[in-house]
Structure formats: C-alpha cells, structure tokens
Design a protein around this motif. Structure first.
Motif, short mmCIF file in Angstrom:
data_model
loop_
_atom_site.label_atom_id
_atom_site.label_comp_id
_atom_site.label_asym_id
_atom_site.label_seq_id
_atom_site.Cartn_x
_atom_site.Cartn_y
_atom_site.Cartn_z
N PHE A 1 0.83 -1.19 0.00
CA PHE A 1 0.00 0.00 0.00
C PHE A 1 0.88 1.25 0.00
O PHE A 1 0.72 2.14 -0.83
CB PHE A 1 -0.92 -0.01 1.22
CG PHE A 1 -1.72 1.25 1.39
CD1 PHE A 1 -2.88 1.44 0.68
CD2 PHE A 1 -1.27 2.25 2.24
CE1 PHE A 1 -3.60 2.62 0.81
CE2 PHE A 1 -1.97 3.42 2.37
CZ PHE A 1 -3.15 3.61 1.67
N LEU A 2 1.81 1.29 0.93
CA LEU A 2 2.67 2.47 1.06
C LEU A 2 3.52 2.69 -0.19
O LEU A 2 3.79 3.82 -0.58
CB LEU A 2 3.57 2.36 2.28
CG LEU A 2 2.84 2.51 3.63
CD1 LEU A 2 3.78 2.19 4.78
CD2 LEU A 2 2.30 3.93 3.78
N LEU A 3 3.95 1.60 -0.81
CA LEU A 3 4.82 1.71 -1.98
C LEU A 3 4.06 2.20 -3.22
O LEU A 3 4.68 2.61 -4.20
CB LEU A 3 5.49 0.37 -2.30
CG LEU A 3 6.64 -0.03 -1.38
CD1 LEU A 3 7.17 -1.40 -1.76
CD2 LEU A 3 7.77 0.99 -1.41
N THR A 4 2.74 2.12 -3.17
CA THR A 4 1.98 2.55 -4.34
C THR A 4 1.31 3.91 -4.15
O THR A 4 0.59 4.38 -5.02
CB THR A 4 0.88 1.51 -4.71
OG1 THR A 4 0.10 1.26 -3.55
CG2 THR A 4 1.50 0.22 -5.18
N VAL A 5 1.56 4.53 -2.99
CA VAL A 5 1.07 5.89 -2.77
C VAL A 5 2.12 6.87 -3.28
O VAL A 5 3.29 6.76 -2.91
CB VAL A 5 0.79 6.13 -1.27
CG1 VAL A 5 0.44 7.59 -1.03
CG2 VAL A 5 -0.31 5.22 -0.78
N PRO A 6 1.73 7.83 -4.12
CA PRO A 6 2.71 8.77 -4.67
C PRO A 6 3.14 9.80 -3.63
O PRO A 6 2.54 9.90 -2.56
CB PRO A 6 1.95 9.45 -5.81
CG PRO A 6 0.52 9.38 -5.40
CD PRO A 6 0.37 8.10 -4.62
N ASN A 7 4.18 10.52 -3.95
CA ASN A 7 4.66 11.57 -3.05
C ASN A 7 3.63 12.70 -2.95
O ASN A 7 2.80 12.89 -3.84
CB ASN A 7 5.98 12.12 -3.58
CG ASN A 7 6.78 12.82 -2.49
OD1 ASN A 7 6.31 12.96 -1.35
ND2 ASN A 7 7.97 13.26 -2.83
N LEU A 8 3.69 13.43 -1.86
CA LEU A 8 2.82 14.59 -1.70
C LEU A 8 3.43 15.76 -2.48
O LEU A 8 4.62 16.03 -2.35
CB LEU A 8 2.71 14.98 -0.23
CG LEU A 8 2.17 13.90 0.70
CD1 LEU A 8 2.26 14.35 2.15
CD2 LEU A 8 0.74 13.55 0.35
N PRO A 9 2.63 16.46 -3.28
CA PRO A 9 3.15 17.64 -3.97
C PRO A 9 3.68 18.65 -2.95
O PRO A 9 3.06 18.86 -1.91
CB PRO A 9 1.92 18.18 -4.70
CG PRO A 9 1.01 17.00 -4.86
CD PRO A 9 1.24 16.17 -3.63
N GLY A 10 4.82 19.23 -3.23
CA GLY A 10 5.42 20.17 -2.30
C GLY A 10 4.73 21.52 -2.31
O GLY A 10 3.90 21.80 -3.18
N PRO B 1 6.80 -0.68 -7.20
CA PRO B 1 6.16 -1.77 -7.95
C PRO B 1 5.16 -1.30 -9.00
O PRO B 1 4.64 -2.12 -9.74
CB PRO B 1 5.42 -2.52 -6.84
CG PRO B 1 5.06 -1.45 -5.86
CD PRO B 1 6.19 -0.47 -5.88
N LYS B 2 4.90 0.00 -9.12
CA LYS B 2 3.76 0.43 -9.93
C LYS B 2 3.99 0.46 -11.43
O LYS B 2 3.05 0.36 -12.20
CB LYS B 2 3.31 1.84 -9.48
CG LYS B 2 2.39 1.82 -8.30
CD LYS B 2 1.63 3.11 -8.18
CE LYS B 2 0.29 3.00 -8.89
NZ LYS B 2 -0.63 4.06 -8.44
N PHE B 3 5.24 0.66 -11.85
CA PHE B 3 5.45 0.97 -13.26
C PHE B 3 6.29 -0.07 -13.99
O PHE B 3 7.07 0.26 -14.87
CB PHE B 3 6.07 2.37 -13.39
CG PHE B 3 5.27 3.41 -12.66
CD1 PHE B 3 4.04 3.82 -13.14
CD2 PHE B 3 5.72 3.95 -11.46
CE1 PHE B 3 3.28 4.76 -12.47
CE2 PHE B 3 4.97 4.89 -10.76
CZ PHE B 3 3.74 5.29 -11.27
N GLU B 4 6.10 -1.31 -13.60
CA GLU B 4 6.89 -2.39 -14.21
C GLU B 4 6.65 -2.47 -15.72
O GLU B 4 7.56 -2.84 -16.48
CB GLU B 4 6.56 -3.74 -13.54
CG GLU B 4 7.44 -4.87 -14.02
CD GLU B 4 7.60 -6.00 -13.02
OE1 GLU B 4 7.15 -5.86 -11.86
OE2 GLU B 4 8.19 -7.02 -13.40
#
Length: 423
Positions: free
Chosen positions: A98-107, A210-213
């Motif tokens: 779950f955590l690995l597929t959450v994108p970064n927060l926009p700064g 893991p999202k963009f294999e």
RNA sequence: GGAGAGAUGGCCGAGAGGCCGAAGGCGCUCGCCUGCUAAGCGAGUAUAUUGGGAAACCGGUAUCGAGGGUUCGAAUCCCUCUCUCUCCGCCA
C-alpha cells in the motif's frame, strides 16, 4: 514512500494533498489496516516476551525433567507465535505494498493544477532563431545530411530505434563529453559510470517499482531491469547507508543510455529522435540536507540550464503543476527547448526534488556528528541534458538554408574542430 | 561452466546451542591529566519497530548476508538462495 506516522496523525491532510494530483489516488483503508497490524503486533510481542523469559529461566534449571510440563506448554505457545508471525507477515506485506503505491505529496512550491495545461512558465532565456527560410524538423535535416538513419535503426531492432552515422554519432558523443566536462569541471559533480541494469530493490528505491513495471525492459529469466534513467543506479548508490552530515551535499553526474518501453504512447512522436526506446542522457543527482533541498533544486536547474545557455539555444522553464508531476516527485521543473522545425517547445530536461520520498524507500540517511539521530536525506535529480534531444535542438536551431548545420562554438573542440556538418 | 573458501557492529576480529546485542582491538565522542603535540586514565559509542511519557527518558520485540527448518531456547545445528573471494576453463 510517505512517513507512516505522518499518515496516522494527518490522514485527512495527506488525502487532500494526494488528491491534488488528480483522481485515482486514495488513502482509504489505511487506518484499519494499520490498526489491525499494530494490535496483532502488540499481542505477538507480549507472547514472545513471555517465551524469552521462560527460556532464560529454564537455562538456569539443572534438572530439566522437573519443568517438563512448562516445556510442553511453551511448545504450544511457540506454535501460536509462529501462526501470528505468519499473519503479521501478510499484514506487513499488505501495508508495505500500500505504502509503496502511494505517490509523493506535492510540495508547497508546486502549483495546483490538473494537467500539463496548468503548468506555470517561470522564465525564458534567449531568443528563437529567425531564419529567412522555412526550418525543417530535425528528422528531415538529419536524414538529408545522412547523419540520422531511422530506417536502418528499424531494420536492426524496430520502431523507435535509430542509427547515428558519421558526424551525427560524433555530435552525440561531443555533446555528452561537453556536458560531463561542464558539470564535473565547473559545477562540482563527481562523474559515475554505473551498471545499466539494476535489480528490483534499486527500482523500488527510486519509485519505478512496484507500480510501473510495464514501462521497463526486464531481462528474460532474471530479476534485472534495464535502467530507464541513470537516476536509478546513481540514487541507489547510497541505498541503506547512513551518510556523514558533513559530506552533504553529494553531487553525482552520469552519462548512460536509458531504456523505456514507452507503453501507452503509441502513435505519439513517431518521427525523429524525440521518443526512443533507447537514448542517452547526462543525469545530475544530488543528495542534500532537508533544509537545503530547495536551494539545491534551483542550483541543479541552473546547472542544466547552463548547458543550453552555452550552446545558445532558446528555452523556457516550466514549473509542473500537481496534476503533472511524476509519482516520486514533490516538485518538478521542466526545461523546454525551442524547436523551430516544429514551431514548439519540447522537454529536454526534467529536474525534480523528491524530498525524503525516495530516501525513505531506499533507506538513505545522514547523521550529524557521531551521536546525532539518523535522518532521511532529500534526493534530487535532473537531466543535464537528454543528449538525443539536444542533438534535435542543435539540428533544428542551427540548420542553414543549404541544409548544413553549424556547430555551436563550445562544441567544436569536441568535434575535432569541425565548424559545420555538410553532406 | 567446474572445484573450493567465506559473509558477525563505523572498521578489524572472537564466538561453535542458554551466562550473546554480541569479547577484544581500532576508530569516534565526552571528561581528566600533561607548557603545545603525542602518549596516558575514565566513561560512552548500532538500527528498526512498538508501548508509556509534554519531554528527558523508560519498557517490549526484532536484527550476526537473505529465507525456511530443528529446539522450551539458534550468531552457533540442518536445508535453500544471494553475494564476495581463490583456482581451472571460456571470453571483450
């Protein structure tokens, strides 16, 4: 990867910030999963503590037969622990994925917006050339000069592969050397030459997996991937390390080929060098203290811009909006060069600040002195520049009425003194 | 591809079922001492995660390349894998 404790304490805020990237991202389900896991962990560790205490005691007992009933009981406890361990492992894996597929927060510096159309122009440099003829797109210029051979590229491999010939190949090499010399000699980067294939851990560290294999070329029968950018091997150099605070910032530059499947861009940019499955890029990577990453970002962007300034090519800098920045980035500037043959600006560099997003995934930390608490670094990178696209920019901006191409002054020493590419 | 050896803290290196989160050394930090430097003396010196606490801090758990197994108990015994090194073959 986002800080799990930040998520626990600020779930609503995080959700809102993620949403600014567009629909399709949600943090729903996190709270339940996290609480379920912690509850089980607590029970599990209590049992383990009991087991450890018992084992310590039994070590002191001489006559083991006198504690035989307790040993029997502990055997059952051990089984239970093993079961819980199994459940915990599954919950952990679920939480991790779950955590690995959450994108970064926009700064904070990233403008809000939905798409490319909402990106903000920051500045322009130089002026577009004003030829007294109708400039051609680079593929026509390159083919006419017989320095770019798309047909043979397709014959050798397939679509989106190109053979450079003669002065074209030399130009690509000259540009790479010019950029490397500039960044190492004047901008303080250390040159690196990394492997062009990396393992799954490296790809996960920078956020490709893991999202963009599907975007990556993977070796047959091996867990190795061709790098889509030098960012991956170079950032992962310090994976699972604790750096010395005094060593920051660390700046590396690497010239590597990049391999991208370009899945989902069928029919886009099918002509010319713009979108290839394999291209060369000089990549700038920086590791900085959290407080310094904004300044480092501007510096890195300036280092990339410097290449175009020296080559005398008109460009603009765009601040990407929240809907357009990449998965791992908190903030991104694109540098777009003017291409007279196509009467348009095209991206030639993308400079991003990832905050601690990659550092947390890859375990890249630093510590001040000997007893400071380890803290995540901030990672940044940017193209300085994409070499193939720089060839494009030169062919289009420096083409002459007679079909020849003038070589920009600073490049000539790298071209053996050649001043102009002619047929 | 064939044969063998190895992987322990920042580093070197011991440990061979319980007294081991781990001796000893180096390094580093703090203190003492000595006109300066060096030496000497004393203390400290992993990470993650979780619980309590405003915090300082206190407790639990895990970690000796990775994963599995045996056992009440594994750095230590067994299995699998990865990586490193040496020799042979092949090779830019």
């Amino acid at each position: 990867m986002l800080d799990i404790r930040y998520l626990r304490d600020n779930l609503d805020e995080a959700e809102a910030r993620i949403k600014s990237r567009g629909e399709g991202y949600t943090l729903a389900g996190f709270r339940d999963l996290d609480e379920k896991k912690r509850k089980l962990l607590y029970a599990n560790e209590a049992l383990k503590a009991e087991k450890n205490r018992f084992s310590d005691e039994i070590a002191k007992v001489k006559d083991k037969s006198s504690v035989q009933p307790q040993i029997e009981a502990m055997r059952a406890t051990s089984q239970l622990i093993k079961q819980q361990d199994e459940e915990l492992k599954q919950l952990d894996e679920e939480l991790r994925m779950f955590l690995l597929t959450v994108p970064n927060l926009p700064g904070a510096a990233t403008p809000l917006g939905r798409s490319e159309a909402d990106n903000v122009e920051i500045r322009r440099w130089g002026t577009p050339p004003t030829p007294d003829f109708s400039p051609k797109p680079h593929w026509e210029v390159g083919e006419a000069l017989r320095i770019l051979d798309f047909e043979t590229g397709a014959k050798l491999t397939g679509a989106r592969f190109t053979l450079y010939r003669g002065a074209g190949a030399r130009l690509e090499r000259a540009l790479a050397n010019f950029m490397l010399d500039l960044h190492t000699g004047e901008h303080g980067y250390m040159e690196m030459l990394p492997p062009f294939m990396v393992n799954r851990d490296s790809m996960t560290g920078t956020g490709q997996l893991p999202k963009f294999e599907d975007d990556l070329f993977k070796m047959e029968g091996m867990e190795y991937f061709l790098i889509p950018t030098a960012e991956v091997p170079i950032t992962n150099i310090h994976r699972d390390e604790i750096l010395k605070g005094g060593d920051l910032p660390i700046r590396y530059v690497a010239h590597t080929p990049c391999f991208r499947k370009e899945a989902g861009s069928y029919g886009k940019d099918t002509r010319g060098l713009i979108r290839q499955h394999q291209f060369n890029k000089v990549e700038l990577v920086a590791f900085s203290r959290p407080d310094d990453s904004c300044a480092e970002m501007e510096r890195l962007l300036g280092n990339a811009e410097r290449v175009l300034q020296l080559l005398g090519i008109h460009y603009r800098v765009m601040a990407l909006c929240s809907g357009d920045i990449g998965f791992s980035a908190a903030q991104t500037y694109d540098i777009e060069v003017w291409l007279p043959g196509q009467q348009t600006f095209r991206e030639i560099s993308s400079c991003s600040n990832f905050g601690d997003f990659q550092a947390r995934r890859a375990g890249i930390r630093f510590r001040d002195g000997e007893k400071g608490k380890p803290e995540f670094v901030h990672t940044l990178n940017g193209s300085g520049l994409a070499v193939g696209r720089t060839v494009v920019a030169i062919l289009e901006n420096y083409q002459q009425a007679d079909g020849s191409v003038i070589i920009p002054l600073p490049l000539r020493p790298y071209m053996g003194g050649m001043e102009r590419i002619t047929l």
